[in-house]
Design a protein around this motif. Structure first.
Motif, PDB file in Angstrom:
ATOM      1  N   HIS A   1       5.271 -10.161  -7.520  1.00 30.25           N
ATOM      2  CA  HIS A   1       3.936 -10.757  -7.617  1.00 30.25           C
ATOM      3  C   HIS A   1       2.889  -9.991  -6.789  1.00 30.25           C
ATOM      4  O   HIS A   1       1.699 -10.230  -6.944  1.00 30.25           O
ATOM      5  CB  HIS A   1       3.966 -12.224  -7.162  1.00 30.25           C
ATOM      6  N   LEU A   2       3.315  -9.075  -5.939  1.00 30.57           N
ATOM      7  CA  LEU A   2       2.369  -8.371  -5.064  1.00 30.57           C
ATOM      8  C   LEU A   2       1.584  -7.308  -5.822  1.00 30.57           C
ATOM      9  O   LEU A   2       2.175  -6.541  -6.590  1.00 30.57           O
ATOM     10  CB  LEU A   2       3.102  -7.689  -3.908  1.00 30.57           C
ATOM     11  N   PRO A   3       0.294  -7.210  -5.553  1.00 27.14           N
ATOM     12  CA  PRO A   3      -0.464  -6.088  -6.106  1.00 27.14           C
ATOM     13  C   PRO A   3      -0.032  -4.789  -5.415  1.00 27.14           C
ATOM     14  O   PRO A   3       0.224  -4.786  -4.210  1.00 27.14           O
ATOM     15  CB  PRO A   3      -1.923  -6.411  -5.773  1.00 27.14           C
ATOM     16  N   TRP A   4       0.062  -3.720  -6.185  1.00 28.63           N
ATOM     17  CA  TRP A   4       0.437  -2.407  -5.663  1.00 28.63           C
ATOM     18  C   TRP A   4      -0.793  -1.514  -5.671  1.00 28.63           C
ATOM     19  O   TRP A   4      -1.542  -1.488  -6.640  1.00 28.63           O
ATOM     20  CB  TRP A   4       1.515  -1.778  -6.531  1.00 28.63           C
ATOM     21  N   HIS A   5      -0.972  -0.778  -4.581  1.00 29.27           N
ATOM     22  CA  HIS A   5      -2.091   0.156  -4.461  1.00 29.27           C
ATOM     23  C   HIS A   5      -1.527   1.528  -4.149  1.00 29.27           C
ATOM     24  O   HIS A   5      -0.681   1.670  -3.261  1.00 29.27           O
ATOM     25  CB  HIS A   5      -3.047  -0.299  -3.344  1.00 29.27           C
ATOM     26  N   GLU A   6      -1.974   2.524  -4.880  1.00 33.61           N
ATOM     27  CA  GLU A   6      -1.454   3.880  -4.713  1.00 33.61           C
ATOM     28  C   GLU A   6      -1.676   4.423  -3.304  1.00 33.61           C
ATOM     29  O   GLU A   6      -0.872   5.192  -2.797  1.00 33.61           O
ATOM     30  CB  GLU A   6      -2.090   4.833  -5.729  1.00 33.61           C
ATOM     31  N   ARG A   7      -2.795   4.065  -2.694  1.00 29.43           N
ATOM     32  CA  ARG A   7      -3.119   4.484  -1.331  1.00 29.43           C
ATOM     33  C   ARG A   7      -3.539   3.235  -0.557  1.00 29.43           C
ATOM     34  O   ARG A   7      -2.905   2.228  -0.646  1.00 29.43           O
ATOM     35  CB  ARG A   7      -4.238   5.538  -1.356  1.00 29.43           C
TER      36      ARG A   7
ATOM     37  N   ILE B   1       0.844  -1.187   0.000  1.00 23.51           N
ATOM     38  CA  ILE B   1       0.000   0.000   0.000  1.00 23.51           C
ATOM     39  C   ILE B   1       0.883   1.242   0.000  1.00 23.51           C
ATOM     40  O   ILE B   1       2.049   1.183   0.354  1.00 23.51           O
ATOM     41  CB  ILE B   1      -1.014   0.014   1.172  1.00 23.51           C
ATOM     42  N   PHE B   2       0.310   2.341  -0.434  1.00 23.27           N
ATOM     43  CA  PHE B   2       1.012   3.615  -0.602  1.00 23.27           C
ATOM     44  C   PHE B   2       2.186   3.477  -1.565  1.00 23.27           C
ATOM     45  O   PHE B   2       3.263   4.027  -1.362  1.00 23.27           O
ATOM     46  CB  PHE B   2       1.401   4.236   0.740  1.00 23.27           C
TER      47      PHE B   2
END
Length: 158
Positions: free
Chosen positions: A146-152, A132-133
């Motif tokens: 492999h991890l999903p990335w989230h902007e926030r 996250i972030f």
């Protein structure tokens, strides 16, 4: 030639696979003892600027547990600050050595946020499922691809 870094080959866990833990950890000087006993609600990495400041690295690796699944023996000191989300984020740490023991967010008041490194030597169960972030992630900080990335924050935290 660039260095060869190990790549994680783990896949993200579903919420039904989150482990039960029953662990005890101490701060660096031994003045504070934290016991964590219960089902892990979430395991993730956070690259927000504050986590970078506190960890001295490019991200923090943390686990969420229900707040009533932890107990702390010893007097901690706390520091609260407004988070980017508008929530109040409070870190509880040892007043002697400065080790972060746990944190809380008013965004998720029923949960304790624990730094996985606190359980050094007994944290092989930790498998992060997201970053996250990511908007403040630094290129030099290697995160498993492999991890999903989230902007926030994620809208539906796991």
């Amino acid at each position: 030639m660039p260095p060869m870094w190990p790549r994680a080959s783990l896949t993200p866990m579903s919420s039904s696979e989150h482990p039960m833990i029953d662990l005890t950890a101490r701060c660096d000087c031994g003045a504070i003892t934290l016991t964590a006993s219960g089902r892990v609600a979430s395991m993730f990495q956070c690259a927000c600027d504050n986590c970078q400041h506190v960890s001295g690295s490019g991200h923090s690796s943390v686990v969420l547990l229900p707040a009533d699944a932890i107990s702390v023996v010893g007097a901690t000191k706390s520091w609260s600050r407004p988070a980017d989300s508008g929530a109040t984020f409070t870190r509880h740490f040892c007043p002697e050595c400065g080790t972060t023991i746990h944190a809380r967010s008013s965004r998720a008041p029923g949960f304790a946020i624990l730094p996985v490194g606190l359980f050094s030597g007994q944290n092989d169960w930790f498998v992060p499922n997201q970053l996250i972030f990511a908007r403040s992630h630094r290129d030099w900080d290697l995160i498993a691809d492999h991890l999903p990335w989230h902007e926030r924050y994620r809208e539906d935290p796991q």
